[in-house]
Design an enzyme around this catalytic site. Structure first.
Site, mmCIF file in Angstrom:
data_model
loop_
_atom_site.group_PDB
_atom_site.id
_atom_site.type_symbol
_atom_site.label_atom_id
_atom_site.label_comp_id
_atom_site.label_asym_id
_atom_site.label_seq_id
_atom_site.Cartn_x
_atom_site.Cartn_y
_atom_site.Cartn_z
ATOM 1 N N HIS A 38 16.843 2.606 59.212
ATOM 2 C CA HIS A 38 17.110 3.055 60.574
ATOM 3 C C HIS A 38 16.453 4.397 60.852
ATOM 4 O O HIS A 38 16.115 5.140 59.926
ATOM 5 C CB HIS A 38 18.626 3.182 60.807
ATOM 6 C CG HIS A 38 19.336 1.866 60.831
ATOM 7 N ND1 HIS A 38 20.699 1.752 60.712
ATOM 8 C CD2 HIS A 38 18.868 0.598 60.939
ATOM 9 C CE1 HIS A 38 21.044 0.471 60.762
ATOM 10 N NE2 HIS A 38 19.945 -0.242 60.904
ATOM 11 N N GLU A 107 17.760 -3.311 66.412
ATOM 12 C CA GLU A 107 18.725 -2.772 67.370
ATOM 13 C C GLU A 107 18.006 -1.807 68.319
ATOM 14 O O GLU A 107 17.085 -1.099 67.918
ATOM 15 C CB GLU A 107 19.851 -1.988 66.663
ATOM 16 C CG GLU A 107 20.577 -2.738 65.588
ATOM 17 C CD GLU A 107 19.953 -2.496 64.225
ATOM 18 O OE1 GLU A 107 19.089 -1.607 64.092
ATOM 19 O OE2 GLU A 107 20.311 -3.225 63.289
ATOM 20 N N SER A 174 22.189 -15.580 63.111
ATOM 21 C CA SER A 174 23.500 -15.421 63.724
ATOM 22 C C SER A 174 24.037 -16.706 64.343
ATOM 23 O O SER A 174 25.158 -16.722 64.837
ATOM 24 C CB SER A 174 23.449 -14.340 64.796
ATOM 25 O OG SER A 174 22.484 -14.661 65.792
ATOM 26 N N GLY A 175 23.252 -17.778 64.342
ATOM 27 C CA GLY A 175 23.708 -19.024 64.950
ATOM 28 C C GLY A 175 22.687 -20.123 64.791
ATOM 29 O O GLY A 175 21.671 -19.974 64.098
#
Length: 329
Positions: A38, A107, A174-175
């Site tokens: 990050h 992000e 995530s899916g």
């Protein structure tokens, strides 16, 4: 068999401390180590954010056994995928093939704010990631690569120093949509929630594609400390943003936004989602949902910097013994 890892949390420790912790984590018996990648800490109170790749290079030099990994790198905005291909190959060589490149769609906090670009919607970020992965794979063959895509251009690039076979890639999903898109492109799966449906969907997709079994890698924060109330207070100070979940955390733009979004989170709310205090059995039970969901690897995040060394020196080994016994490892 479940493998347990240690998180080099760059947001809460400086670079020299992280290298020291990496050595202690290997000595304590962790199977692997992951590093966040990050530009900002989540909250100003965390106070750090050194460059993960410099830290990992140093860690590769002072460790011998543990696998290493980014958890995760976004190869689309702050970094061009051609640069990620080069530095991951270098780290693969420095670590004697102990490195896995963990990738995700990023992000807002760590990507667009830094380079001044707008923040794309989730579907575009996923498409950018898929294209970036293809570029990284191409460059990891060692061949001269030119690419003209929807999001990226590469002109006559070549990675000269490569581990045999390139670098393993682990991709955050995530899916169902992300599983369908990334299972064919990845070697391993990353997920932040202990959802059995993600594991079964991933495994089913890879089986249908004729691909080999893979690691399923998760991560969970804990906050060990000799005083439970003090541990809860520390987790609240540093990790109250955690409860927002990926869909919120991915879009907030600054540490100040995380401060505002988490201002009404109470210490008892944090204690309900992060196991805190001295009870090792309680810490073990907080990790249990991951191996019961089918995750093969779980990285622990010990919240806070001030007692990190004490955790590694006195607590990590007995905690690992309890985790392995409970998980049947």
């Amino acid at each position: 068999m479940t493998r347990f890892g240690y998180t080099l949390m760059t947001e809460q420790s400086g670079p020299k401390e992280l290298v020291r912790y990496a050595v202690a984590a290997e000595q304590a018996g962790f199977d692997f180590e992951v590093s966040s990648d990050h530009y900002f800490p989540w909250l100003d109170a965390m106070g750090h954010s050194p460059y993960a790749w410099s830290v990992l290079g140093a860690v590769a030099a002072v460790t011998e056994r543990v696998d290493l990994m980014t958890y995760v790198t976004c190869p689309t905005m702050r970094y061009h995928p051609a640069v990620v291909a080069q530095k991951s190959a270098t780290l693969g060589l420095l670590s004697d093939n102990r490195f896995t490149l963990g990738l995700g769609s990023g992000e807002n906090l760590n990507e667009h704010v830094v380079v001044g670009d707008g923040w794309p919607v989730a579907a575009v970020r996923q498409d950018m990631l898929a294209e970036a992965i293809q570029i990284i794979r191409a460059l990891h063959t060692g061949e001269l690569t030119t690419w003209v895509g929807e999001y990226f251009r590469v002109d006559s690039a070549k990675v000269w120093d490569l581990p045999d076979g390139g670098v393993p890639l682990a991709i955050a999903v995530s899916g169902d949509r992300s599983i369908a898109e990334f299972a064919p492109l990845a070697d391993h799966m990353i997920a932040v929630e202990p959802e059995a449906d993600l594991v079964t969907g991933w495994d089913r997709s890879r089986t249908e594609l004729g691909l080999p079994a893979s690691r399923k890698i998760g991560q969970i924060p804990i906050c060990w400390g000799p005083d439970k109330d003090a541990a809860i207070a520390r987790a609240h100070e540093l990790f109250r943003w955690f409860g927002g979940g990926w869909r919120v955390n991915a879009d907030l733009p600054t540490p100040a936004a995380f401060e505002a979004a988490s201002q009404f989170v109470r210490p008892e709310d944090v204690a309900g989602s992060i196991a805190c205090g001295p009870d090792l059995d309680e810490l073990v039970e907080s990790v249990r949902p991951f191996w019961e969901a089918g995750f093969t690897d779980v990285a622990l995040v010990q919240v806070g910097n001030e007692n990190q060394q004490e955790f590694l020196d006195k607590v990590a080994q007995p905690l690992l013994d309890k985790l392995r016994a409970a998980a049947g490892s």
